[in-house]
Design a protein around this motif. Sequence first.
Motif, PDB file in Angstrom:
ATOM      1  N   VAL A 267       0.924  -1.268   0.173  1.00 59.32           N
ATOM      2  CA  VAL A 267       0.029   0.024  -0.070  1.00 59.32           C
ATOM      3  C   VAL A 267       0.902   1.185  -0.079  1.00 59.32           C
ATOM      4  O   VAL A 267       0.603   2.291  -0.637  1.00 59.32           O
ATOM      5  N   PRO A 268       2.020   1.345   0.712  1.00 60.58           N
ATOM      6  CA  PRO A 268       2.851   2.492   0.545  1.00 60.58           C
ATOM      7  C   PRO A 268       3.156   3.172  -0.803  1.00 60.58           C
ATOM      8  O   PRO A 268       3.301   4.212  -1.102  1.00 60.58           O
ATOM      9  N   TYR A 269       3.249   2.093  -1.934  1.00 61.63           N
ATOM     10  CA  TYR A 269       3.241   2.496  -2.885  1.00 61.63           C
ATOM     11  C   TYR A 269       2.314   3.563  -3.812  1.00 61.63           C
ATOM     12  O   TYR A 269       2.554   4.411  -4.337  1.00 61.63           O
ATOM     13  N   ALA A 270       1.175   3.172  -3.265  1.00 65.22           N
ATOM     14  CA  ALA A 270      -0.120   4.207  -3.593  1.00 65.22           C
ATOM     15  C   ALA A 270       0.385   5.542  -3.240  1.00 65.22           C
ATOM     16  O   ALA A 270      -0.361   6.358  -3.986  1.00 65.22           O
ATOM     17  N   TYR A 271       0.689   5.683  -1.826  1.00 61.73           N
ATOM     18  CA  TYR A 271       1.063   7.131  -1.488  1.00 61.73           C
ATOM     19  C   TYR A 271       2.348   7.525  -2.231  1.00 61.73           C
ATOM     20  O   TYR A 271       2.392   8.849  -2.268  1.00 61.73           O
ATOM     21  N   ALA A 272       3.055   6.936  -2.579  1.00 61.12           N
ATOM     22  CA  ALA A 272       4.523   7.356  -2.909  1.00 61.12           C
ATOM     23  C   ALA A 272       4.144   7.746  -4.811  1.00 61.12           C
ATOM     24  O   ALA A 272       4.970   8.493  -5.127  1.00 61.12           O
ATOM     25  N   TYR A 273       3.286   6.989  -5.333  1.00 62.58           N
ATOM     26  CA  TYR A 273       3.241   7.238  -6.895  1.00 62.58           C
ATOM     27  C   TYR A 273       3.072   8.543  -7.212  1.00 62.58           C
ATOM     28  O   TYR A 273       3.972   8.925  -8.052  1.00 62.58           O
ATOM     29  N   PRO A 274       2.236   9.632  -6.751  1.00 57.49           N
ATOM     30  CA  PRO A 274       2.283  10.844  -7.084  1.00 57.49           C
ATOM     31  C   PRO A 274       3.435  11.647  -7.045  1.00 57.49           C
ATOM     32  O   PRO A 274       3.561  12.446  -7.827  1.00 57.49           O
ATOM     33  N   PHE A 275       4.087  11.456  -5.937  1.00 58.62           N
ATOM     34  CA  PHE A 275       5.387  11.998  -5.574  1.00 58.62           C
ATOM     35  C   PHE A 275       6.609  11.668  -6.786  1.00 58.62           C
ATOM     36  O   PHE A 275       7.392  12.420  -7.044  1.00 58.62           O
ATOM     37  N   LEU A 276       6.478  10.553  -6.952  1.00 57.61           N
ATOM     38  CA  LEU A 276       7.263   9.719  -7.976  1.00 57.61           C
ATOM     39  C   LEU A 276       7.144  10.426  -9.465  1.00 57.61           C
ATOM     40  O   LEU A 276       8.089  10.695 -10.066  1.00 57.61           O
TER      41      LEU A 276
END
Length: 246
Positions: A159-168
């Motif tokens: 799940v942390p990837y979902a939070y990181a995606y827009p920043f990436l």
Amino acid sequence: MKDAKTATLARMVMDKHICPYGVKSKWLLEKHGYTVDDQWLTTREQTDAYKAEHGVETTPLTIIDGKQIGGYTDLLRFFGNPLPDKDATSYKPVVAVFAIAAGLALAVSYATVGSPLTVRAAEWFVSFSMAILAMLKLQDVEKFSTMFVGYDLLARRWVPYAYAYPFLEALAGILMAARALDWLSIPVALFIGSIGAVSVFYAVYVQKRELKCACVGGSSNVPLGFVSLTENLFMIGMAVWMLAHG
């Protein structure tokens, strides 16, 4: 001579609050050729008394030929131009993103090299699109992540990837626009673009699920499919292009 069209409009106009729907209702009536009897409700007590008298729950209230039309959305419907269903699918947000990104890319290219139609303009179009789409996601990361984990293969497992995606995505887009730190932007774009493309293809074309796309944020009504796939293919294509023409 044809009788003049008249309408009565009751709307809240107070020291600390002017009802925006009342303002728009007056404008809409005048746009359609009506002379408006503009009745201001200047206190909360006056507004409550008016609503009780006319048996309505909200203002503004438009009355035409003795018939209560209703508020602003009712007035739009009366004139044959109702608002779309709030749950209806729409590609307007995506069209707006790509149109603005294209305009900015052409403008920057013209300002820097004197011509809007350049290779750099195409690169800027992709990178600006990535940055704008990331900005829309970042308006409410919680909503975006909730929608995103519904179809992204990696986010469903971590799940942390979902939070990181827009920043990436924002990081890759900004760096690609500047052609800076290619060693970072290219792998990031390839990584998130590839996972995204596979996820969308699997959800839409293999599982044949009907989902909303998180590409323009978690509150969008854009269908998952071609648009999101295009976003991811843009990232992959830009990364490959930069590798080949670095």
